[in-house]
Design a protein around this motif. Structure first.
Motif, short mmCIF file in Angstrom:
data_model
loop_
_atom_site.label_atom_id
_atom_site.label_comp_id
_atom_site.label_asym_id
_atom_site.label_seq_id
_atom_site.Cartn_x
_atom_site.Cartn_y
_atom_site.Cartn_z
N SER A 91 0.83 -1.20 0.00
CA SER A 91 0.00 0.00 0.00
C SER A 91 0.87 1.25 0.00
N LYS A 93 -0.60 4.31 0.20
CA LYS A 93 -1.49 5.36 0.72
C LYS A 93 -0.78 6.23 1.75
N ASN A 113 -9.65 8.94 -3.46
CA ASN A 113 -9.51 7.53 -3.13
C ASN A 113 -10.07 6.68 -4.26
N LYS A 243 -4.78 -2.53 3.86
CA LYS A 243 -5.90 -2.59 4.81
C LYS A 243 -7.10 -1.79 4.33
N VAL A 244 -6.87 -0.52 4.01
CA VAL A 244 -7.97 0.35 3.60
C VAL A 244 -8.43 0.00 2.19
N GLU A 245 -7.47 -0.22 1.28
CA GLU A 245 -7.82 -0.50 -0.12
C GLU A 245 -8.60 -1.80 -0.27
N MET A 247 -10.78 -3.11 1.93
CA MET A 247 -11.97 -3.22 2.77
C MET A 247 -13.21 -3.62 1.99
#
Length: 360
Positions: A91, A93, A113, A243-245, A247
């Protein structure tokens, strides 16, 4: 004829190769299927995954800190009119946001995003125009002077917004755009990429983006890469978890979440015309009342829609079906009678929720 040691070694290798091929061919094949895996409920799988301890945290942190020495170089490339494209495993980010918060503080920054599915590109461009407008107002010597462009920008056409961002001005005002996953599901269609390329080529815009999909470069042609985006590629593997990408990506070892599936389908359908929604509703109601069948024959769907004055010809219906298939809302399969049947890949519970949403 005698054989030397090299010939013996080559002969032995060849013999072992063909022997291995013969043994592999005679072995039993596995009859295991993906459907045989004992899947679990999604909340249970998420809870188990959250307990997995991350590895090599110290090394990952040191790697991220090592990229900080490149920040001045990246900022210089942006000032020269280049676009930054970051690629590599992990990631990016946190890296891009750290770069923006420490090295791009002179002007406004917009973060997009791209991993989110429901991005409105028109709103993004309008936000860029508003930020540029604010900069121009603050730097204008005579605040009371009139301007050719007046707010609000949300009501203006895309061409007007791009013309405003690309207008030749003597004062240096820039807006930085940081796009996480410019190859994400909400941005990867051809039309959106064309708009982003035009935005990147505007004189008052500087773009920083990341990619993660192996085929991401196929989104652009030569003109977009070298003239509009003007990419300067940087290999910056971070090995940080997505983690965020990740979800919104369904877990392969978990049961499908009925609520989430119905919600996702509803979002897609709401972007289509009311006629298309009505056609989909006819198909959904048929599937619920004929759950034992393999799907609804195309001819039956056409007849039902024609009776309800939803379509006037087979061509109109085909255009709706193409949209459904492009969005993976409907799948086609051939039944035992050889007919092409339409099937919605959702459970009955999800379909009921979907119909209720569409009826509101």
């Amino acid at each position: 004829m005698e054989m030397n040691d090299g010939d013996n070694e080559e002969f032995g290798f060849s013999r072992n190769y063909f022997l291995a091929k013969e043994l592999r061919g005679s072995g039993k094949r596995s009859h295991s299927k993906l459907s045989d895996i004992d899947v679990v409920d999604e909340p249970e799988l998420i809870a188990a995954a959250s307990k997995i301890e991350p590895k090599h945290e110290k090394e990952v942190k040191e790697l991220m800190n090592s990229y900080r020495s490149s920040y001045p170089e990246w900022a210089f490339e942006l000032r020269c009119g280049l676009g930054l494209l970051m690629y590599g495993f992990g990631s990016k980010k946190a890296l891009l946001e750290d770069f923006a918060s420490t090295s791009l503080t002179e002007y406004s920054v917009v973060v997009v995003n791209g991993y989110l599915p429901g991005i409105n590109i028109k709103q993004v461009v309008a936000a860029l125009a508003e930020l540029l407008w604010d900069q121009l107002k603050s730097k204008r010597k005579n605040p009371g002077s009139s301007s050719k462009v007046q707010q609000p920008f949300s009501s203006r056409s895309m061409d007007d917004l791009l013309a405003f961002l690309d207008e030749d001005r003597t004062n240096e005002c820039f807006v930085y755009v940081v796009i996480h996953n410019i190859d994400g599901p909400g941005l990867r269609d051809s039309e959106t990429q064309q708009v982003l390329a035009r935005v990147a080529s505007c004189s008052h815009i500087r773009m920083v983006a990341s990619i993660d999909h192996v085929n991401a470069p196929l989104l652009w042609d030569k003109k977009m890469v070298h003239t509009q985006f003007n990419w300067c590629w940087h290999h910056v593997p971070t090995f940080a978890p997505y983690k965020v990408e990740g979800m919104l990506i369904p877990l392969i070892l978990a049961h499908g979440n009925t609520t989430q599936s119905a919600k996702s389908a509803t979002i897609v359908l709401q972007s289509l015309t009311s006629n298309a929604q009505s056609v989909f509703k006819v198909l959904a109601e048929y599937q619920l009342s004929h759950s034992n069948e393999e799907g609804m024959p195309v001819d039956n769907l056409y007849a039902s829609c024609r009776e309800r004055f939803l379509v006037s010809s087979q061509l109109t219906l085909n255009s709706h079906l193409t949209e459904f298939k492009d969005h993976e809302l409907v799948k086609t399969k051939r039944n035992s009678d050889g007919q092409d049947c339409l099937h919605i890949p959702l459970t009955n519970e999800a379909l009921e929720k979907l119909i209720a949403e569409l009826s509101q």
